[in-house]
Design a protein around this motif. Sequence first.
Motif, PDB file in Angstrom:
ATOM      1  N   LYS A  78     -25.022  31.430 -45.986  1.00  0.00           N
ATOM      2  CA  LYS A  78     -25.025  31.220 -44.540  1.00  0.00           C
ATOM      3  C   LYS A  78     -25.800  32.331 -43.838  1.00  0.00           C
ATOM      4  O   LYS A  78     -25.902  33.454 -44.335  1.00  0.00           O
ATOM      5  N   ASP A  80     -26.403  34.362 -40.022  1.00  0.00           N
ATOM      6  CA  ASP A  80     -25.759  34.632 -38.739  1.00  0.00           C
ATOM      7  C   ASP A  80     -26.547  33.991 -37.601  1.00  0.00           C
ATOM      8  O   ASP A  80     -25.962  33.513 -36.625  1.00  0.00           O
ATOM      9  N   GLN A 114     -27.304  23.782 -38.479  1.00  0.00           N
ATOM     10  CA  GLN A 114     -25.913  24.034 -38.098  1.00  0.00           C
ATOM     11  C   GLN A 114     -24.959  23.987 -39.285  1.00  0.00           C
ATOM     12  O   GLN A 114     -23.826  24.448 -39.175  1.00  0.00           O
ATOM     13  N   GLU A 115     -25.411  23.467 -40.397  1.00  0.00           N
ATOM     14  CA  GLU A 115     -24.597  23.511 -41.608  1.00  0.00           C
ATOM     15  C   GLU A 115     -24.555  24.910 -42.211  1.00  0.00           C
ATOM     16  O   GLU A 115     -23.688  25.227 -43.011  1.00  0.00           O
ATOM     17  N   SER A 117     -25.393  27.853 -40.085  1.00  0.00           N
ATOM     18  CA  SER A 117     -25.257  28.898 -39.070  1.00  0.00           C
ATOM     19  C   SER A 117     -24.619  28.334 -37.804  1.00  0.00           C
ATOM     20  O   SER A 117     -24.861  27.178 -37.443  1.00  0.00           O
ATOM     21  N   ASN A 118     -23.836  29.165 -37.143  1.00  0.00           N
ATOM     22  CA  ASN A 118     -23.242  28.778 -35.867  1.00  0.00           C
ATOM     23  C   ASN A 118     -24.118  29.175 -34.673  1.00  0.00           C
ATOM     24  O   ASN A 118     -23.792  28.866 -33.537  1.00  0.00           O
ATOM     25  N   LYS A 119     -25.208  29.877 -34.966  1.00  0.00           N
ATOM     26  CA  LYS A 119     -26.076  30.367 -33.903  1.00  0.00           C
ATOM     27  C   LYS A 119     -27.521  29.972 -34.215  1.00  0.00           C
ATOM     28  O   LYS A 119     -28.155  30.529 -35.108  1.00  0.00           O
ATOM     29  N   CYS A 165     -27.400  24.938 -28.823  1.00  0.00           N
ATOM     30  CA  CYS A 165     -28.311  25.947 -29.363  1.00  0.00           C
ATOM     31  C   CYS A 165     -28.821  26.810 -28.214  1.00  0.00           C
ATOM     32  O   CYS A 165     -28.710  26.453 -27.051  1.00  0.00           O
TER      33      CYS A 165
END
Length: 208
Positions: A78, A80, A114-115, A117-119, A165
């Motif tokens: 993942k 950041d 998005q799979e 990272s959340n940002k 996003c």
Amino acid sequence: MKKILCYGDSNTFGFNPKDGSRFDESTRWTALLQAYLHNNFEIIEEGLCDRTGFVDNPKGFLFSSQRHFPKFLSKSDKFDIIVLAIGTNDLQFQYNISYSVVQRGLVELIKNAQEKSNKIIIVPPVILKENILNGYFKIQFDKMSIIKSKKIGTIYRKLSNAYNCRYFDINKIVQPSDTDGLHYDEQSHKIIANKLTEFIKNESDSIK
């Protein structure tokens, strides 16, 4: 250490419009980003010249984001932050791309991102300069390419909002070079790195 993936095409790779070489680590924006953020982040540079975002590129797998990006992510940990800067090469007249294809394609890339990272930071394609029609890249881009480049940012902004996003409007801070009307010069790379560093620092405050 936090990780940032910078995924894109030749302007992410660091293409030098003067001679076609790659800008070195003291010039290209992705490498400068690493220098400016120091050891707080690790920057993964994943730019490739002539890479498309939404159409199948005849050069193959590595050049076709809709095929390469999900595979690349599947083999990665993942991140950041993912900076997604793709779509300029889709404006080449050989592809005759429609705005609906751009929209569908960008949605898929965002969902892929998005799979992992959340940002996600979305960077719209370069607004092409008219002088592109007088140089080497007139073999790939025409007047319609320029028109589309001026309109396509609205799709990127809309989808950035729709999918939660962040939107980094690169066209508000730099323009492509007078040399080829497509790629950024040395000074523009420094401006991008400076502004994106500030942007990322603000975003990173919310990263857990």
